[in-house]
Design a protein around this motif. Structure first.
Motif, PDB file in Angstrom:
ATOM      1  N   LEU A 292      44.237  48.688  47.148  1.00 28.27           N
ATOM      2  CA  LEU A 292      44.305  47.432  47.885  1.00 28.27           C
ATOM      3  C   LEU A 292      44.001  47.636  49.378  1.00 28.27           C
ATOM      4  O   LEU A 292      43.361  46.783  50.009  1.00 28.27           O
ATOM      5  N   ASP A 293      44.447  48.755  49.942  1.00 31.28           N
ATOM      6  CA  ASP A 293      44.106  49.052  51.335  1.00 31.28           C
ATOM      7  C   ASP A 293      42.597  49.243  51.483  1.00 31.28           C
ATOM      8  O   ASP A 293      41.981  48.769  52.454  1.00 31.28           O
ATOM      9  N   ILE A 298      37.313  47.264  53.328  1.00 33.75           N
ATOM     10  CA  ILE A 298      35.877  47.179  53.035  1.00 33.75           C
ATOM     11  C   ILE A 298      35.426  45.751  52.752  1.00 33.75           C
ATOM     12  O   ILE A 298      34.348  45.325  53.175  1.00 33.75           O
ATOM     13  N   HIS A 299      36.261  44.998  52.044  1.00 35.22           N
ATOM     14  CA  HIS A 299      35.841  43.680  51.569  1.00 35.22           C
ATOM     15  C   HIS A 299      36.668  42.512  52.113  1.00 35.22           C
ATOM     16  O   HIS A 299      36.181  41.391  52.157  1.00 35.22           O
ATOM     17  N   GLY A 300      37.894  42.774  52.484  1.00 35.18           N
ATOM     18  CA  GLY A 300      38.798  41.665  52.781  1.00 35.18           C
ATOM     19  C   GLY A 300      38.842  41.207  54.206  1.00 35.18           C
ATOM     20  O   GLY A 300      39.489  40.215  54.525  1.00 35.18           O
ATOM     21  N   GLU A 301      38.154  41.949  55.108  1.00 34.54           N
ATOM     22  CA  GLU A 301      38.159  41.610  56.528  1.00 34.54           C
ATOM     23  C   GLU A 301      39.577  41.434  57.061  1.00 34.54           C
ATOM     24  O   GLU A 301      39.880  40.518  57.823  1.00 34.54           O
ATOM     25  N   ILE A 308      45.606  41.191  41.756  1.00 35.23           N
ATOM     26  CA  ILE A 308      45.025  42.442  41.289  1.00 35.23           C
ATOM     27  C   ILE A 308      45.564  42.736  39.893  1.00 35.23           C
ATOM     28  O   ILE A 308      46.760  42.573  39.621  1.00 35.23           O
ATOM     29  N   SER A 309      44.664  43.136  38.999  1.00 35.03           N
ATOM     30  CA  SER A 309      45.043  43.672  37.699  1.00 35.03           C
ATOM     31  C   SER A 309      44.564  45.113  37.665  1.00 35.03           C
ATOM     32  O   SER A 309      43.416  45.393  38.034  1.00 35.03           O
ATOM     33  N   TYR A 310      45.417  46.035  37.249  1.00 33.58           N
ATOM     34  CA  TYR A 310      45.049  47.449  37.307  1.00 33.58           C
ATOM     35  C   TYR A 310      45.584  48.188  36.083  1.00 33.58           C
ATOM     36  O   TYR A 310      46.535  47.760  35.431  1.00 33.58           O
ATOM     37  N   ARG A 311      44.941  49.311  35.796  1.00 36.36           N
ATOM     38  CA  ARG A 311      45.347  50.130  34.652  1.00 36.36           C
ATOM     39  C   ARG A 311      45.188  51.599  35.000  1.00 36.36           C
ATOM     40  O   ARG A 311      44.134  52.031  35.476  1.00 36.36           O
TER      41      ARG A 311
END
Length: 358
Positions: A292-293, A298-301, A308-311
């Motif tokens: 997330l950082d 990079i993308h979130g400005e 978020i979904s993660y595995r």
């Protein structure tokens, strides 16, 4: 290991102490751990899953927590990210009202069990499967954030936790296991701030001296080097790639911040002989924070995502270098979805889909 007793309800105690006092307050109701009811003899994953659903049906654990500056400061230093919102917070407290970055809530609402109530591996047993399915691994999860109402420094927050499911699973490589899903809803002073759903896998305890190949593998890294995080430009990628390596010191600090006593993250003798790993394991939650950082940089400005979904796919160990990168970006009518991964030499460690509304 003897089976755990059913966990008592926990209620909220609010406003009885000044905010400068210890930040987490629990009140144990009724029996206050006096229950002596034991689980029946469990032999199969199906029996363990059924027992969990019976024990935790309709039970909710509630806690209150003061969102203090100190935890956020220490996490920023541990991550090597001392600058927040343009200010170096390593030497000055974070101003009240500052939003908590996405997933940084993981250093709040940490386990609060006495050591005598922890499992043999040091993990809390609040929603653990009964013996013999006592070997816990973080499998994945989903977080949904209210970007208009983030958790903020200086406010009182409330967490409500409940068991969603416990399901028996079988794999060719690992045999029987129990997949457990727990939901945590966290309300700030302005209402619901986030919903954090976590999935754990519980496998049978290994023998005291496993001799599998994983226990004999050497760590491909330098455990004497300090933790490192750096971004590199790669011609094969449209976005920078972030390279990371977490030292035993860094992993110990994260365990301390999250009050996580699980020995696989700091006790190399335990992780080798009792868990079958070649070295201490990088925390699953730490990699969620890392992903997330990375996305935010990079993308979130600077802004956080909506969910978020993660595995978790494969472990990575202290001293090993691995990388984070963006695989793809897709758009729907309402959201932009980023597929990001943590990987080591082509092996995916954790994969995630991060969405932001458009």
């Amino acid at each position: 290991m003897t089976a755990r007793t059913p966990w008592p309800n926990i209620s909220i105690m609010r406003g009885l102490e000044r905010k400068s006092k210890p930040v987490t307050r629990l009140v144990l109701q009724a029996a206050r751990h006096l229950s002596t009811t034991s689980a029946p003899q469990i032999k199969t994953a199906a029996e363990a899953a059924s027992y969990m659903m019976d024990q935790f049906a309709n039970k909710v654990i509630k806690r209150s927590q003061f969102i203090d500056s100190n935890q956020l400061q220490q996490l920023a230093v541990m991550l090597g990210r001392p600058v927040l919102n343009g200010h170096d917070i390593s030497r000055t407290s974070v101003p009240a009202g500052t939003p908590i970055p996405s997933a940084h809530h993981l250093v709040y609402f940490t386990p609060m069990e006495l050591e005598s109530q922890l499992g043999a591996d040091g993990s809390d047993r609040t929603f653990n499967a009964p013996a013999p399915f006592t070997r816990r691994m973080w499998a994945g999860g989903h977080m949904k954030f209210d970007r208009s109402n983030p958790l903020r420094v200086g406010e009182e927050a409330e967490e409500s936790t409940r068991l969603i499911s416990a399901v028996a699973k079988t794999s060719r490589s690992a045999g029987e296991m129990v997949l457990v899903e727990v939901e945590k809803k966290i309300h700030g002073s302005r209402g619901l701030a986030l919903v954090d759903t976590r999935s754990w896998v519980f496998r049978p305890t290994l023998s005291s001296n496993p001799q599998g190949a994983i226990a004999l593998r050497r760590i491909d890294g330098n455990i004497l080097a300090p933790s490192s995080v750096s971004d590199v430009i790669n011609d094969s990628s449209a976005f920078p790639i972030r390279k990371l390596s977490w030292s035993p010191v860094g992993l110990f600090r994260f365990s301390a911040l999250t009050f996580n006593g699980h020995k696989i993250h700091y006790n190399e003798d335990w992780t080798r002989t009792a868990e079958g790993h070649p070295g201490i394991v990088v925390h699953g939650p730490l990699n969620v924070v890392n992903l997330l950082d990375y996305w935010r940089d990079i993308h979130g400005e600077g802004a956080g995502p909506d969910e978020i979904s993660y595995r978790a796919m494969s472990p990575v160990y202290g001293g090993e270098e691995y990388q984070l990168r963006t695989l793809d970006i897709n758009e729907t009518k309402t959201s932009r979805v980023y597929d990001v991964v943590a990987e080591k030499e082509g092996l995916v460690i954790m994969k995630a889909s991060i969405a932001k509304k458009i």
